[in-house]
Design a protein around this motif. Structure first.
Motif, mmCIF file in Angstrom:
data_model
loop_
_atom_site.group_PDB
_atom_site.id
_atom_site.type_symbol
_atom_site.label_atom_id
_atom_site.label_comp_id
_atom_site.label_asym_id
_atom_site.label_seq_id
_atom_site.Cartn_x
_atom_site.Cartn_y
_atom_site.Cartn_z
ATOM 1 N N GLY A 181 32.635 -37.697 35.171
ATOM 2 C CA GLY A 181 32.171 -36.657 34.088
ATOM 3 C C GLY A 181 32.234 -37.307 32.697
ATOM 4 N N ILE A 229 33.490 -31.454 36.136
ATOM 5 C CA ILE A 229 32.721 -32.785 35.961
ATOM 6 C C ILE A 229 31.382 -32.492 35.094
ATOM 7 N N ALA A 230 30.928 -31.294 35.683
ATOM 8 C CA ALA A 230 29.297 -31.199 34.852
ATOM 9 C C ALA A 230 29.646 -30.670 33.636
ATOM 10 N N CYS A 231 30.606 -29.807 33.141
ATOM 11 C CA CYS A 231 30.740 -29.538 31.917
ATOM 12 C C CYS A 231 31.210 -31.008 31.015
ATOM 13 N N PHE A 280 30.001 -33.719 31.822
ATOM 14 C CA PHE A 280 28.925 -34.617 31.611
ATOM 15 C C PHE A 280 28.063 -34.158 30.419
ATOM 16 N N LEU A 281 27.954 -32.806 30.159
ATOM 17 C CA LEU A 281 27.156 -32.219 29.142
ATOM 18 C C LEU A 281 27.898 -32.939 27.806
ATOM 19 N N SER A 331 27.862 -36.353 26.642
ATOM 20 C CA SER A 331 26.807 -37.170 26.391
ATOM 21 C C SER A 331 26.100 -36.428 25.341
ATOM 22 N N LEU A 332 25.655 -35.118 25.226
ATOM 23 C CA LEU A 332 25.079 -34.432 24.183
ATOM 24 C C LEU A 332 26.045 -34.523 22.919
ATOM 25 N N ALA A 383 32.893 -27.770 26.148
ATOM 26 C CA ALA A 383 31.494 -27.543 26.595
ATOM 27 C C ALA A 383 30.972 -26.137 26.355
ATOM 28 N N MET A 411 28.207 -21.738 33.718
ATOM 29 C CA MET A 411 29.585 -21.832 33.268
ATOM 30 C C MET A 411 30.128 -20.587 33.760
ATOM 31 N N TRP A 422 28.199 -25.406 39.441
ATOM 32 C CA TRP A 422 28.077 -26.489 38.954
ATOM 33 C C TRP A 422 26.616 -27.073 38.888
ATOM 34 N N ILE A 429 25.058 -25.487 35.765
ATOM 35 C CA ILE A 429 25.276 -26.128 34.546
ATOM 36 C C ILE A 429 24.531 -27.560 34.450
ATOM 37 N N LEU A 430 24.475 -28.175 35.529
ATOM 38 C CA LEU A 430 24.211 -29.693 35.537
ATOM 39 C C LEU A 430 22.486 -29.698 35.467
ATOM 40 N N TYR A 463 20.738 -29.107 32.361
ATOM 41 C CA TYR A 463 21.171 -30.074 31.321
ATOM 42 C C TYR A 463 20.296 -31.404 31.596
ATOM 43 N N TYR A 512 26.953 -43.314 42.130
ATOM 44 C CA TYR A 512 27.408 -43.188 40.801
ATOM 45 C C TYR A 512 27.555 -44.321 39.837
#
Lengths: 489, 137
Positions: free
Chosen positions: A76, A234-236, A238-239, A242-243, A454, B22, B27, B30-31, B34, B99
């Motif tokens: 993440g 992890i998704a949060c 990642f956002l 990066s951003l 996030a 969220m 997920w 969210i992903l 994005y 990954y």
């Protein structure tokens, strides 16, 4: 105390002092102190950008999190950050550099005042950055004490004072010039150490497949890309990582320091590659240490964050251990020096100018404020632990939420307004602070797994866009030409 | 050539989807939006160049597309098995290999693309405009 380790770290600290002496001689104006006289080349700027993002948190905390829960943290946070370099260069690299060409632009406060023609935006941004700097510095002081303690055997308080003395020596005299050139030295150490330790760790663990099989024998999730971490978290991350990189003031203010826009070309690649190499260090140590622990070959650690230091001092030759510990100290000190100069710029330049006051002899006052900030953050970390912990939440997430919309989106979108910018800064600071404090006292408002930084970032972006659209001037007031030119990109 | 409102609305709309994800604790919601934001952000960054040379849209499309392909693949192979299979790729589980050998390098490749499409002529013109004061006209 191991003589080899102490000698290597002692040599590293001596080089930092020598760079400080050289940088102090070169620093003759506020421009030199705050933006290195806009003289940096690509490599120096890119490595300084990389070290400002890769801190003790990423290395020590990253290895600790991987040791505890597998790859989720790296998946993440650490794998998103190199993408952050690419996005930042694409979005604002040229634009921030061009704003700097307009003259007398040394801080992000200067950038937003020119962009929005508003002192209020400058003031709010300076306020948010100052809060973050004090929090960050307090935590860096504490981390420095812990590392100095493990190297020299002195108490953490004495260790913090020694480290701070050296940090003060080069930061007070040499400002950002000292900061970026020590960053260069420190960054090169981190890269070399990461490459060496990656192969060393795999060898100690008996090869990658052996490590994987050992992890799977204990818990199959440990060998998966997400480990034991929640996929939502992890998704949060990642956002956010990066951003949100484009909202880190200690990183993006470096675009004001380069001598020519041509220097931008290879910067993102250099910084991103350097960061990706340090990910190898974190992942290899975290996974190898855990597999050794499963085999009963790893010493007991008081905290997962100790796993990196314990690994290098137990399983690697002293010379590598010394380089790794110097690299860790480097990560902490480079982040600290960048922040202390940033804080001084906010207090001496941005906040007074927001109230229409210009400080005379900015160079002198920046030096005084750097020293005062270091003393204050040391006192906070020694005597006001709770306050440091609270201000420490003003980390990545707050900077991302408060700075990204106002600075980054403001520089790419002509219809952004000062009201939108101020709204996003206030939302960014207050949401992060409120959610984190409520969490600390057991009140959870957010769905499980959602990262405070996030959600604050996305709400702040939306607040910025909505308020900007609601506050469009009745008659289209034309912006001045130079900021518009810079915004073209 | 400033970024049009429409592309900002697209950016904001995708961010709204991530926010909804969220709250719904999804997920994927969210992903995946994005990952499209990444492409939109790159388009915003090189907007002037894209307006002059629309063919440059290959840059955001390939970076965002690359992430989408890699994450969808990861999603599919880890749906029933967190490791992504029982084989090993360079000693790693397939999921971990995807990954570390796919998603991590793509970030560095995106930075490499920035360098490759960098136009020194455009920069020279810009520097001259600021030096001669033409930018102020």
């Amino acid at each position: 105390m191991n003589v080899t380790i102490v000698s290597i770290v002692g040599f590293y600290l001596l080089v930092c002092i020598l760079i400080g002496v050289w940088a102090t001689r070169r620093t003759k104006s506020a421009s030199d102190f705050l933006v290195a006289g806009r003289s940096l080349g690509m490599f120096v700027m890119a490595i300084a950008a990389f070290t400002s993002i890769q801190s003790g948190f990423g290395l020590l905390g990253g290895a600790g999190q991987t040791f505890t829960g597998g790859m989720g943290f790296a998946a993440g946070v650490l794998i998103a950050a190199p993408l952050g370099f690419a996005l930042t260069w694409f979005l604002v690299g040229k634009r921030i550099w061009a704003m700097g060409e307009m003259g007398d632009v040394f801080t992000l406060g200067d950038v937003v005042e020119k962009r929005y023609n508003s002192r209020a935006v400058r003031g709010w941004l300076g306020f948010a950055i100052t809060l973050g700097v004090i929090g960050y510095l307090g935590t860096q002081v504490q981390a420095m004490g812990v590392i100095m303690h493990s190297i020299f055997g002195v108490s953490p308080a004495v260790g913090a004072l020694i480290g701070l003395g050296i940090l003060a020596f080069y930061s007070v005299g040499g400002g950002i010039i000292a900061s970026v050139y020590t960053d260069l030295f420190q960054g090169v150490i981190m890269i070399i150490v990461s490459i060496v330790i990656f192969f060393f760790a795999l060898n100690v663990g008996g090869g990658m497949q052996n490590i994987t099989e050992t992890l799977q024998s204990s818990d199959p999730l440990l060998a998966s890309p997400f480990g034991n971490f929640s996929l939502i978290t992890i998704a949060c991350w990642f956002l956010l990582f990066s951003l949100g990189a484009a909202g880190q003031p200690h990183f993006i203010n470096k675009f004001l320091m380069i001598k020519s826009a041509k220097e931008l070309r290879w910067g993102a690649f250099t910084a991103g590659l350097a960061y990706a190499i340090t990910v190898l260090l974190v992942v290899s140590i975290g996974l190898t240490a855990r597999s050794l622990q499963i085999q009963g070959r790893f010493p007991e650690v008081a905290s997962a964050d100790d796993s990196l230091v314990v690994f290098v001092t137990t399983f690697t030759p002293s010379i590598i251990g010394g380089l790794v510990l110097a690299g860790l100290l480097a990560a902490i000190m480079s982040t600290g020096s960048g922040f202390v100069t940033l804080g001084a710029a906010s207090l001496v330049r941005d906040i007074p100018r927001a109230f229409g006051k210009e400080i005379k002899n900015e160079l002198l006052w920046n030096r005084v404020v750097v020293f005062v900030l270091l003393v204050v953050s040391t006192l906070f970390s020694f005597y006001m632990d709770t306050l440091v912990a609270l201000l420490g939440v003003f980390g990545w997430g707050t900077f991302a939420a408060a700075v990204f919309p106002a600075v980054v989106l403001g520089l790419v979108w002509k219809r952004a307004t000062k009201q939108g910018a101020i709204t996003s800064i206030i939302l960014g600071v207050s949401l992060n602070f409120a959610f984190e404090i409520l969490n600390k006292y057991g009140i959870t408002l957010l769905p499980e797994g959602v990262v405070v930084g996030a959600i604050s970032l996305v709400i702040s972006i939306l607040g910025f866009v909505v308020v900007s659209l609601m506050t469009q001037p009745q008659e289209s007031a034309e912006m001045e030409q130079p900021p518009l030119k810079a915004m073209e990109g | 050539m400033y970024v049009s409102d429409r592309i900002m609305y697209l950016f904001s709309g995708l961010i709204v989807l991530s926010l909804v994800g969220m709250f719904l604790q999804s997920w994927r919601l969210i992903l995946y939006p994005y990952l499209v934001v990444i492409g939109v952000a790159i388009t915003i960054g090189i907007w002037k160049a894209v307006r002059n040379r629309p063919a440059l849209l290959w840059v955001p499309i390939s970076v965002a597309g690359g992430y989408i392909v890699l994450f969808v693949t990861l999603d599919l192979i880890t749906r029933n098995d967190p490791a992504g299979g029982s084989t090993y790729v360079l000693g790693m589980t397939p999921g971990l290999a995807l990954y570390l050998l796919g998603i991590l390098p793509l970030a560095v490749i995106a930075s490499l693309i920035y360098a490759l499409i960098f136009d020194p002529g455009d920069i020279e013109e810009m520097e001259n405009e600021f030096k001669t004061g033409e930018a102020a006209k």
